[in-house]
Structures are given as structure tokens and as C-alpha cells.
Write an enzyme that holds these catalytic residues in place. Sequence first.
Site, PDB file in Angstrom:
ATOM      1  N   GLU A   1      -2.239   0.588  -0.233  1.00 32.84           N
ATOM      2  CA  GLU A   1      -3.415  -0.179  -0.654  1.00 32.84           C
ATOM      3  C   GLU A   1      -3.087  -1.342  -1.613  1.00 32.84           C
ATOM      4  O   GLU A   1      -3.522  -2.478  -1.403  1.00 32.84           O
ATOM      5  CB  GLU A   1      -4.275   0.852  -1.386  1.00 32.84           C
TER       6      GLU A   1
ATOM      7  N   ASP B   1      -0.277   9.740   1.243  1.00 33.45           N
ATOM      8  CA  ASP B   1      -1.657  10.234   1.085  1.00 33.45           C
ATOM      9  C   ASP B   1      -2.494  10.113   2.358  1.00 33.45           C
ATOM     10  O   ASP B   1      -3.545  10.723   2.463  1.00 33.45           O
ATOM     11  CB  ASP B   1      -2.376   9.442  -0.025  1.00 33.45           C
TER      12      ASP B   1
ATOM     13  N   ARG C   1      -4.454  11.301  -4.595  1.00 40.52           N
ATOM     14  CA  ARG C   1      -5.175  10.715  -5.723  1.00 40.52           C
ATOM     15  C   ARG C   1      -6.682  10.668  -5.454  1.00 40.52           C
ATOM     16  O   ARG C   1      -7.465  11.229  -6.204  1.00 40.52           O
ATOM     17  CB  ARG C   1      -4.643   9.302  -5.889  1.00 40.52           C
TER      18      ARG C   1
END
Length: 341
Positions: A103, A127, A171
Site C-alpha cells: 500500500e 497480509d 495490521r
Amino acid sequence: MRIGVLTGGGDCPGLNAVIRAAVRKGSEVYGHEFLGFRDGWKGPLENVTMPLDVGTTRGILPRGGTILGSSRTNPLKVDGGVDRIQANLDSLGVDALIAIGGEDTLGVATALASAGVTVVGVPKTIDNDLGATDYTFGFDTAVQIAVDAIDRLHTTAESHHRVLIVEVMGRHAGWIALHSGLAGGANVILIPERPFDIDQVCAYIEHRFASHYSPIVVVAEGAQPKEGTMELQAGELDAFGHVRLGGIGQVLEREIQARTGYESRQTVLGHVQRGGTPTAYDRVLATRFGLHAIDAVHEGESGVMVALRGTEIVRVPLSAATSELKTVPLERYEEVEVFFG
Ligand code: F6P
């Protein structure tokens, strides 16, 4: 063409497979030259480079980490950062960049593409939370590492009649917890998308012990208790403003033991999930991403990212990578709740 390659953000098994594939096809099929930028965006920002060619990328397919190094340097937070990168690319004669990252790294790539830099992105994160692609490489490896750990923890939990809590990465998204918990036969899975009720968690644990079996709790590092039910500590922030996580396993260890009376111990898998050799699935996906990224650069594309849709590799706008985080849909979580307790 002269093409710069960089890897940014948290490292991830499969990064070297992307680099190798792009360099191999780019050099041998298209006749391009490559230059490696060290440590994510720090490389083009500070002109730190390394040679990148078929020779320097030999033998790296199964190797974890990244031969280019990585960092969470954010040039958008540095005064004149974008201009400095443009000037450095010009002085090095670099015509295009392949940016491999998650990201944050791809957010910077998006800004650079808007500023006129030719850049193609490759999505990575253990992730698996990037919206525009079905899967990111590194995820399969991280899940397998967590499952291996959970399998081992079952036998020691049984021997000692303990509650074992496994804290995994994740996260904002609980994909690693969900998949490893499901594959590893966890009795409770806690994810960031669904704030948990500690009383319910303890009820599952009591129920599990009632069937003479020791419970395993898999918790994503970003999991949160329902508001007002438990205290959590705030951590430091990195250059992209992310809080440094870790610690939910410890909090659960204390709370579960205090509330149920059963001895509870936590295992934090941490960076073990990101290290070492990628699985075959991740090597294949990473290699395909590398091959398609160099095709996109060769065809003069910019501001796009390669992505997996079903079994096909497609090109999507870079902005799509960062516009939406792919979190676990509640119905996917509810699907596995039948195994809780
Ligand atoms: O983004 C990937 C990731 O592994 C997250 O799961 C985790 O929260 C974070 O990186 C940890 O980052 P660092 O290695 O910088 O502590």
C-alpha cells in the site's frame, strides 16, 4: 531502455523471484538494461544503486528477503522528495521504474506516475490486504509458517493442559489469522475486522477444556477488543503513520488466565512469518508478476500495476491498489465460527 527496480515496505518471501523474472525476460527477450535501487524509495531519493543483471540475479528464486534491501522511507514526507527522485532518475539515465511493494510503496509510485515518472507496480504483502489483486505473494508462505507453528503448539498445549495463544501478523486485515487458524484447527480466531468479546473468548476456552482438549487461540496483531472492555497500549508511529503493533497476545494471555484460571501462554510469530524461502505457490505467482511487469514496461505502460484476477494476470491502475483495503468480509469469518469453542 534502462529500467530501475526497487522493493519497499516490509519484506516478503517472493520478492527475489519477481526481480529475477523481470530482469531475465527484460534482458534476454527485450534487450533492456537494469539498475537496482537499494532500500526502497531511499535508493532513488539518495541515489543508492547496485548492479542488476542476469548474473547478479542468478540463484535467487528460492531465497527469502530481497537482494535490493527494503525500507519504509516515504519521499512524499521529504521536502522536494519527488523532484529529487526525478532528477536522480534523469542523471542515471533511468527511463522507467518497477516498484515492488504494498500500500505505502505503491502510494508513492502513484504520486510519481502523476508527476510524469514512468512506473509500473507489483503488489506484495504477506497480509494479502491489497484491494486490486486476488492474492499477493508472500501470503501463502506466511500462512504455511503459521500453520506449522500451530500444529506444533497443539501437542504441547495438550501435554500441559494450557491455553496457547498464537499472535500472527495482520495490521488491518485478518487474512493470515483466518487462514492459518482454519488450516491449523484453532479453537478461537480473532481478527481486526471483528472486535472481540473477551467473555465470549473465555466461554469458548472453557467449552474446549470441557471436551478434554486444550484450546489454541489465533489472534491477528491488529485485533481489538470491543470498546470499553479491555485496555490496550498505543505504540510508536512509522514514516507512513502506522502504529507499531504487537502485544495483543500478551494482553490475552493475562486476561484469559485471570478470568478462567487456566494457565495461558502466548507465542508471537512476528517476523518469522516473513523470513525464509517462499512456498512454490508464491514463487510461481511472484515470477508471473515479474514477467508481466516487464511486459508492461516494454509496452510503454505507466501508472499501472499487475494483479491476479482468478488465474489471469491483468493490469489495473496503480491508484486501484491503494484505494481500497481488502479486509476479511464478515461472512467469511462467520463461516469458520462453527469450529470455535
Ligand atoms: O505489512 C506487512 C507487515 O508484515 C504487517 O503484517 C506488520 O504489521 C508489519 O509489516 C510489520 O512491520 P515492521 O517489520 O516494519 O515492524
